[in-house]
Design an enzyme around this catalytic site. Sequence first.
Site: not given
Length: 153
Positions: A111, A128
Amino acid sequence: MSKKLTTSVAIFILLVLIDQAIKYGFVFLNFGFESDCISLVLAYNYGVAFSMFEFLSEYLKFIQLALIACILIYLYFNKEVFLKYYIPISILMAGGLSNILDRFTYGAVVDYVYWHCGFDFAIFNFADVIIDFAIAIILYMQYKQYKEDKKRA
């Protein structure tokens, strides 16, 4: 069917390559950016959304692969669903499988987008975002179908 399948595969490959290239940049090329509202910083998520189920980190990649396999089996036996939603399904699968690939490659999901303007938000990545986008497309298509069905009745 073959044109839609070809389009689906092309979308899938393109999005996985984009996502993996961005993640590669953060992991190996030290990509990063800091500002008052949003920062681009490397973080590893050993769980799923909001780091939930982190205690299952060793097994998540296999659980998620099993879920993807179930979805593919469902789509195989329900081809009309695939034909109707092939674009958002391709986007959804690209995001999901790219994050699973991270688990095999890096041991966790990579991330890097950290929103902290006014409030702290979970750190996330391109995969995402495209997963959320695919779900929004499916919901919109469902709503549109509902309105058309209601108008006909």
